[in-house]
Design a protein around this motif. Structure first.
Motif, PDB file in Angstrom:
ATOM      1  N   ALA A 295      25.157  54.774  56.469  1.00  0.00           N
ATOM      2  CA  ALA A 295      24.604  53.566  55.854  1.00  0.00           C
ATOM      3  C   ALA A 295      25.087  53.418  54.419  1.00  0.00           C
ATOM      4  O   ALA A 295      25.380  52.314  53.946  1.00  0.00           O
ATOM      5  CB  ALA A 295      23.077  53.621  55.904  1.00  0.00           C
TER       6      ALA A 295
ATOM      7  N   ARG B 258      27.298  48.763  55.160  1.00  0.00           N
ATOM      8  CA  ARG B 258      26.618  47.592  54.587  1.00  0.00           C
ATOM      9  C   ARG B 258      25.099  47.703  54.620  1.00  0.00           C
ATOM     10  O   ARG B 258      24.401  46.755  54.256  1.00  0.00           O
ATOM     11  CB  ARG B 258      27.061  46.344  55.342  1.00  0.00           C
ATOM     12  CG  ARG B 258      26.663  46.323  56.807  1.00  0.00           C
ATOM     13  CD  ARG B 258      27.157  45.070  57.503  1.00  0.00           C
ATOM     14  NE  ARG B 258      28.615  45.009  57.526  1.00  0.00           N
ATOM     15  CZ  ARG B 258      29.302  43.996  58.059  1.00  0.00           C
ATOM     16  NH1 ARG B 258      28.657  42.967  58.590  1.00  0.00           N
ATOM     17  NH2 ARG B 258      30.626  44.015  58.064  1.00  0.00           N
ATOM     18  N   TYR B 259      24.563  48.836  55.078  1.00  0.00           N
ATOM     19  CA  TYR B 259      23.118  48.994  55.204  1.00  0.00           C
ATOM     20  C   TYR B 259      22.591  50.024  54.204  1.00  0.00           C
ATOM     21  O   TYR B 259      21.740  50.855  54.520  1.00  0.00           O
ATOM     22  CB  TYR B 259      22.754  49.407  56.635  1.00  0.00           C
ATOM     23  CG  TYR B 259      23.250  48.431  57.668  1.00  0.00           C
ATOM     24  CD1 TYR B 259      22.650  47.182  57.808  1.00  0.00           C
ATOM     25  CD2 TYR B 259      24.338  48.744  58.477  1.00  0.00           C
ATOM     26  CE1 TYR B 259      23.119  46.261  58.747  1.00  0.00           C
ATOM     27  CE2 TYR B 259      24.799  47.833  59.417  1.00  0.00           C
ATOM     28  CZ  TYR B 259      24.198  46.598  59.546  1.00  0.00           C
ATOM     29  OH  TYR B 259      24.659  45.705  60.467  1.00  0.00           O
TER      30      TYR B 259
ATOM     31  N   ALA C 211      18.891  50.898  53.605  1.00  0.00           N
ATOM     32  CA  ALA C 211      18.146  51.648  54.625  1.00  0.00           C
ATOM     33  C   ALA C 211      18.091  53.135  54.307  1.00  0.00           C
ATOM     34  O   ALA C 211      17.311  53.874  54.918  1.00  0.00           O
ATOM     35  CB  ALA C 211      18.786  51.433  56.000  1.00  0.00           C
TER      36      ALA C 211
ATOM     37  N   TYR D 110      28.742  46.498  47.519  1.00  0.00           N
ATOM     38  CA  TYR D 110      27.410  47.061  47.733  1.00  0.00           C
ATOM     39  C   TYR D 110      27.049  48.117  46.692  1.00  0.00           C
ATOM     40  O   TYR D 110      26.101  48.867  46.890  1.00  0.00           O
ATOM     41  CB  TYR D 110      27.317  47.690  49.135  1.00  0.00           C
ATOM     42  CG  TYR D 110      27.465  46.686  50.249  1.00  0.00           C
ATOM     43  CD1 TYR D 110      26.405  45.862  50.613  1.00  0.00           C
ATOM     44  CD2 TYR D 110      28.680  46.544  50.917  1.00  0.00           C
ATOM     45  CE1 TYR D 110      26.541  44.932  51.624  1.00  0.00           C
ATOM     46  CE2 TYR D 110      28.825  45.614  51.937  1.00  0.00           C
ATOM     47  CZ  TYR D 110      27.761  44.815  52.278  1.00  0.00           C
ATOM     48  OH  TYR D 110      27.899  43.891  53.283  1.00  0.00           O
TER      49      TYR D 110
END
Length: 325
Positions: free
Chosen positions: A169, A173-174, A177, A211
């Protein structure tokens, strides 16, 4: 800045990864004929007692929230929950419990291999071969195998799974989380507490994927959760740090003196294979350093290597020595 590999690039040579996974599966399949050892009996007896008294869930909930034992200070609700589900599904049958450990080990092996693919750019057959070798290094490690065959050490596989998913993650793109995965990982084993420090090292290796600000937020939230976790441990056990009770902290020299006995205890039954593995691992690290310098990835290599060293340091500080057992 490191430019992320295109998500539309299909890595070549996935066959290497499946072959490595098959080897890992076959090498550990002997465990289906295994048996309970050590602390396993206490855990099974506890679940049997709860079942006989018709209070399985209340007993399990108490164990998840209190988490204390005479020998140490454990707070592992995720581990207890998985054990409870395993008991409901297969009862006291070792092969069923081992199947969970076996599948988790294969999942972790796969996550390591695909993480190598995610970090490498461009993806080609050479990258896939390197990923397969990285997976095999993990899959056949005697340090890791304890958590596969010994059911009481199953929290090792759980914390490894969630921290590897968190790394996926982190590099994807996460990113936001990651704190939730970190919190669940803490519930498997206290060693997850080093993850925020490891991720902070990776902040020194920015990625050109948009990100980066999310990663700073993720690390900050992880450190906040870690502070709350330490406060909770202090409230429950009177000690935020120690997992095993020690009469007095050990010094660095004592830790270093314990290494030969620890290695003998680990590798004494198969010294040749153990030595070959150690040679294989050290050669891989050296080769990785050469490739990192050649491809301009030295900062990433250094961050990942220091993160691994941090886990060793945390083990030293907590146990005080390398135990031969």
């Amino acid at each position: 800045m490191i430019r992320a590999a295109s998500s539309h690039t299909a890595p070549a040579g996935y066959g290497y990864l499946f072959a490595a996974l098959l080897v890992a599966a076959l090498l550990h399949s002997a465990g289906f004929d295994g048996y309970w050892i050590g602390d396993d009996f206490g855990n099974i007896h506890q679940f049997q007692t709860w079942s006989d008294q018709n209070n399985l869930w209340s007993g399990l909930l108490q164990k998840m929230t209190e988490g204390n034992t005479p020998a140490g200070a454990f707070l592992r609700p995720s581990t207890q929950l998985v054990r409870g589900i395993s008991w409901i599904l297969v009862g006291p049958e070792y092969a069923g419990w081992f199947a969970v450990s076996w599948l988790l080990h294969l999942a972790n092996t796969w996550l390591i291999m695909t993480l190598v693919l995610k970090l490498a750019s461009p993806s080609d057959s050479r990258t896939s071969a390197a990923a397969a070798l990285a997976g095999l290094l993990f899959a056949v490690s005697p340090l890791v195998s304890e958590g596969v065959y010994w059911i009481a050490a199953g929290g090792d596989a759980g914390v490894t799974l969630l921290t590897l998913v968190a790394l996926h993650a982190w590099f994807g793109r996460y990113t936001l989380a990651v704190p939730l995965l970190f919190l669940a990982a803490l519930g498997f084993k206290e060693s997850a507490g080093v993850l925020p420090l490891q991720l902070a090292l990776l902040l020194f290796v920015p990625r050109d994927d948009g990100y980066e600000r999310h990663r700073y937020w993720a690390v900050g939230l992880c450190f906040l959760l870690l502070a709350v976790w330490f406060a909770l441990r202090s409230q429950l056990f009177g000690d935020a740090w120690s997992i095993y009770r020690q009469s007095e902290p050990a010094g660095l020299l004592q830790v270093l003196r314990s290494l030969p006995e620890w290695w003998q205890g680990l590798a004494g039954s198969m010294p040749l294979l153990a030595s070959l593995y150690a040679l294989f691992l050290s050669t891989g690290v050296a080769f990785g350093l050469v490739c990192a310098v050649k491809n301009g990835r030295l900062r990433l290599f250094g961050a990942l290597l220091l993160a691994s060293a941090g886990m060793l340091t945390a083990t030293f500080l907590n146990l005080g020595e390398w135990l031969a057992s």
